[in-house]
Design an enzyme around this catalytic site. Structure first.
Site, PDB file in Angstrom:
ATOM      1  N   GLU A  45       0.789  -1.227   0.000  1.00 34.07           N
ATOM      2  CA  GLU A  45       0.000   0.000   0.000  1.00 34.07           C
ATOM      3  C   GLU A  45       0.827   1.286   0.000  1.00 34.07           C
ATOM      4  OE1 GLU A  45      -3.244   0.204  -0.288  1.00 34.07           O
ATOM      5  OE2 GLU A  45      -3.549  -1.979  -0.317  1.00 34.07           O
ATOM      6  N   SER A  56     -31.134 -24.513  52.296  1.00 36.23           N
ATOM      7  CA  SER A  56     -30.293 -24.815  53.463  1.00 36.23           C
ATOM      8  C   SER A  56     -28.831 -24.474  53.261  1.00 36.23           C
ATOM      9  CB  SER A  56     -30.418 -26.310  53.801  1.00 36.23           C
ATOM     10  OG  SER A  56     -31.740 -26.650  54.142  1.00 36.23           O
TER      11      SER A  56
END
Length: 803
Positions: A79, A340
């Site tokens: 690029e 419990s």
């Protein structure tokens, strides 16, 4: 013009230009940061869950460390090979492009640098000459504000890959199912060549064209000397058989929670271990699938590393996408009845108060606690049990008795310190029923309570975020958009978030002593207990853990929470709708999943176990009561105790009485004759225990009646009957159409054979001392009286209303 004047003019012009540029920079600030797709990472950095960004695009942030040298070389060579030398605009490339475009020689190009492409991607515009000039100006501005590495990072986060896929990381994960820094040379080059032709080179659709273009660029890179010849040769042979995959969706509940906690943050690193999370999700989903025919549709699981307190697996439901069973609800944070599961913590607190030890014998008989009459889960009483049996068998009545002695306020204050939000909100409104599920709790809170026991009583916040010493490179646009790093996010969270996240990384609190935590763990690790799943005792895969089960009222919630030295695992099973199921119990439904998770996640963990802390010691106690023995205690056993804390009360399970020669009655000290009696030992039972044995026909050595000729005890109130029903100063509302009746019951001394009931000073009837009497009361205030066969009397006042 002399030299000094020239320098002044030049300096002034330079300052003017700089001021102009600063003004333009202020008037036209750098474009806003891109909106990234939120990513939730595992502790190892792999992506657990990804979300679309607010514009419905997959734009996953590529971190600087993920930009490999191969990727950087390929992108820059393709690029903008002069990327590191220009200042946003490449003048030479502009001249060359202008020549090609004007004279029509060579390929027509726009001479866009990587920086100019970033400017265009941040602010997409129509391609015109004027916009090209603006693009160059923006490129220069970006070069002023950011480093080359940050500009390259922005480029790789914004380049298009077709459809709604943007950025190298998005493409890498969606097509190759790997992050960019795990890609091969061939895969990296593939992603480098697509952005210029995202519509023509579509991975998964045009693989042949992509493969041809990839190989062409691989050869060009070899010719340019970017990569070794052999590496390129290997890359050319690599096939390209890719298709688009779904984004990662592990840990959906925690991911959603963290993304909501950190809005706008691109990358959130959780504490989850990927393999543990995957196994926990699979085990939970497959297990619940087998429960559907029982009317059970959901489950939640939490796995915590005890040493770090980091959550390593977080399963909020059996299937997040099961909308029919409300799978998007989070069972880890949902407040449910804990059943419990709080009993171990209660007994640990009572041990620290010196109230109990493991071998202490507690009454397990029907008891009225100021109007509250708890029942055991199986509706059966045992008369008397040791504390360790009461906990191992999860008996309700002994637990309520211990809570009554400890004090509800003392118990709930500790729960508040342990982060129980529902308890904090209900300050002052909780009673004895809180130990049996009468207070709300979440799986997160309960599991952390057991982590506390595993850590010797030390409580700290659970950690859902991974803590790391490594600091990530700065985000290019974080200053403007407020994307905080881990440290700053933690500070923000500490200041504003009430949940169990990073704000709790500070000091720990000692909720129970290491000695009490060990004793509780020792009891919970016993295998002789009713909540062991059927067949588990003979299994070779039975994990070495301490665990406790719980079942809420109406069988709506089943819990099983266990721990060893390394991990604590919490399991909840039920329905988010709140509907119960006859099969829904902690022992039968939740514990098998708990064992499966321990076996799969921690089966090979070190085989070490908890050791007694130095603060513990042994002592002999009476087997009948668990108290320090006296000379009348022939049966003695060894028990743990906390020196200086555990009470040293002497056993009085037998009492000496003065018995008539024929054994027909007993004398008190006041009425004993000078001769004609003998001394004998009789069980010194609590009145309620004696009444229970009498009512159940359980044989015991009952004390004969008192000397009928003794006048000193008649009318005395020190041993008068205790009325257990009705409760004093209570209003009873009865339905007249149902012919409801009121229960009369009492407890008395052992020598009492008969009692006499009165209502408003009118004789009702005589009854045996342990008999339960029912009668239909008149409406209004009532005085209920009970007298025993020794003439001792007790009254209570109640009010009866009819509907």
């Amino acid at each position: 013009m002399n030299r000094r004047t020239g320098l002044r003019l030049f300096g002034g012009a330079l300052v003017a230009v700089l001021l102009l540029l600063a003004g333009l920079d202020w008037l036209f600030p750098v474009p806003a940061a891109p909106q990234y797709s939120p990513l939730v990472l595992a502790a190892d950095g792999s992506v657990l869950h990804a979300y679309l960004n607010p514009t419905q695009k997959w734009r996953m942030k590529t971190e600087l460390r993920e930009i490999t040298p191969v990727l950087r070389k390929a992108i820059i060579e393709k690029e903008d090979r002069w990327f590191y030398w220009h200042f946003g605009v490449n003048p030479l490339a502009l001249v060359q492009a202008a020549g090609r475009n004007v004279f029509g020689t060579g390929r027509t190009t726009g001479a866009s640098t990587i920086t100019m492409q970033v400017a265009r991607l941040l602010e997409p515009k129509e391609r015109t000459f004027g916009n090209k000039l603006l693009e160059m100006a923006r490129a220069t501005q970006l070069e002023i504000h950011y480093s080359k590495a940050e500009i390259l990072q922005l480029y790789l986060n914004l380049v298009p890959y077709g459809g709604n896929v943007e950025g190298v990381k998005s493409a890498a994960l969606l097509y190759f199912q790997q992050p960019p820094d795990y890609l091969s040379l061939a895969q990296t080059v593939t992603l480098a060549i697509i952005p210029n032709r995202p519509r023509g080179l579509v991975l998964g659709k045009n693989n042949a064209a992509v493969l041809q273009e990839r190989n062409r660029w691989l050869r060009r890179f070899q010719e340019a000397g970017l990569f070794a010849r052999q590496d390129v040769a290997d890359a050319l042979l690599e096939p390209l058989e890719v298709q688009r995959h779904a984004a990662p969706t592990l840990a959906p509940h925690l991911s959603r929670r963290l993304v909501q906690q950190f809005p706008g943050r691109a990358i959130i690193q959780s504490s989850l271990q990927r393999n543990k999370q995957t196994k926990a999700e699979d085990l939970t989903r497959n297990y619940v699938r087998r429960l559907h025919e029982l009317g059970i549709t959901q489950a939640a699981v939490l796995v915590v590393n005890n040493r770090t307190r980091q959550v390593e697996a977080y399963v909020g439901s059996a299937d997040f996408h099961d909308f029919g069973s409300q799978g998007q609800n989070d069972g880890v944070t949902a407040v449910r009845s804990p059943g419990s599961t709080l009993k171990p913590f209660l007994y640990a607190l009572a041990m620290d108060r010196g109230l109990v030890t493991p071998k202490l014998v507690l009454p397990d008989v029907p008891t009225n606690f100021q109007g509250y009459r708890p029942e055991n889960f199986d509706k059966h009483c045992n008369g008397e049990v040791t504390l360790e049996r009461a906990l191992a068998y999860s008996l309700n009545i002994p637990a309520v008795r211990v809570l009554n002695e400890l004090g509800v306020a003392n118990f709930t204050d500790k729960l508040r310190q342990a982060g129980f939000q529902s308890v904090s909100r209900n300050r002052g409104h909780l009673g004895l029923s809180s130990i049996l599920g009468g207070c709300g709790a979440s799986l997160e809170e309960l599991t952390n309570l057991y982590v506390t026991l595993a850590n010797g009583g030390h409580y700290g916040k659970l950690r859902l975020m991974r803590t790391s010493r490594r600091t990530s490179p700065p985000n290019p646009l974080s200053k403007r958009e407020g994307e905080l790093d881990l440290n700053s996010s933690s500070k923000k969270l500490k200041a504003s978030a009430p949940s169990l996240l990073e704000r709790g990384l500070g000091g720990e609190v000692l909720l129970v002593s290491p000695a009490a935590a060990f004793l509780t763990t020792d009891i919970l690790a016993q295998l002789t207990r009713p909540d062991l799943p059927l067949g588990a005792a003979s299994s070779m895969r039975l994990p070495k853990i301490a665990w406790k089960t719980g079942t809420s009222y109406g069988r709506r919630d089943a819990w099983s929470i266990g721990y060893n030295k390394q991990y604590t695992v919490g399991v909840w099973i039920g329905n988010f709708s709140g509907h119960g199921s006859p099969a829904l119990t902690g022992a039968d439904v939740a514990t098998p999943l708990l064992f499966n998770i321990f076996n799969d996640l921690a089966y090979n963990s070190p085989n070490d176990w908890f050791v007694p802390p130095a603060a513990l010691d042994f002592r002999l106690v009476c087997a009948e009561t668990g108290l320090v023995p006296n000379e009348t205690c022939p049966n003695q056993i060894i028990d743990y105790f906390l020196p200086g804390v555990s009470e040293g009360r002497r056993c009085q399970h037998q009492r000496e009485v003065l018995l008539a020669e024929d054994g027909s009655f007993v004398y008190c000290r006041a009425c004993a004759p000078a001769a004609g009696f003998r001394r004998a030992l009789y069980p010194n039972l609590l009145p309620e225990v004696a009444a229970y044995k009498e009512a159940q026909g359980i044989p015991y050595q009952r004390l004969p009646p008192h000397n009928p000729q003794c006048q000193l005890v008649r009318g005395g109130r020190e041993s008068a009957p205790t009325i257990t029903s009705p409760t004093a100063n209570t209003e009873y509302v009865l339905n007249r159409h149902e012919q409801q009746q009121l229960l009369l019951s009492c407890t008395t001394d052992n020598e009492v054979r008969q009692v006499y009931w009165y209502v408003n000073d009118k004789f009702l009837r005589a009854a045996a001392a342990t008999e339960r009497v029912f009668f239909k009361p008149p409406p209004g205030p009532l005085k209920i009286s009970c007298a025993d066969d020794h003439g001792r009397n007790t009254d209570v006042l109640v009010t009866v209303n009819e509907l």
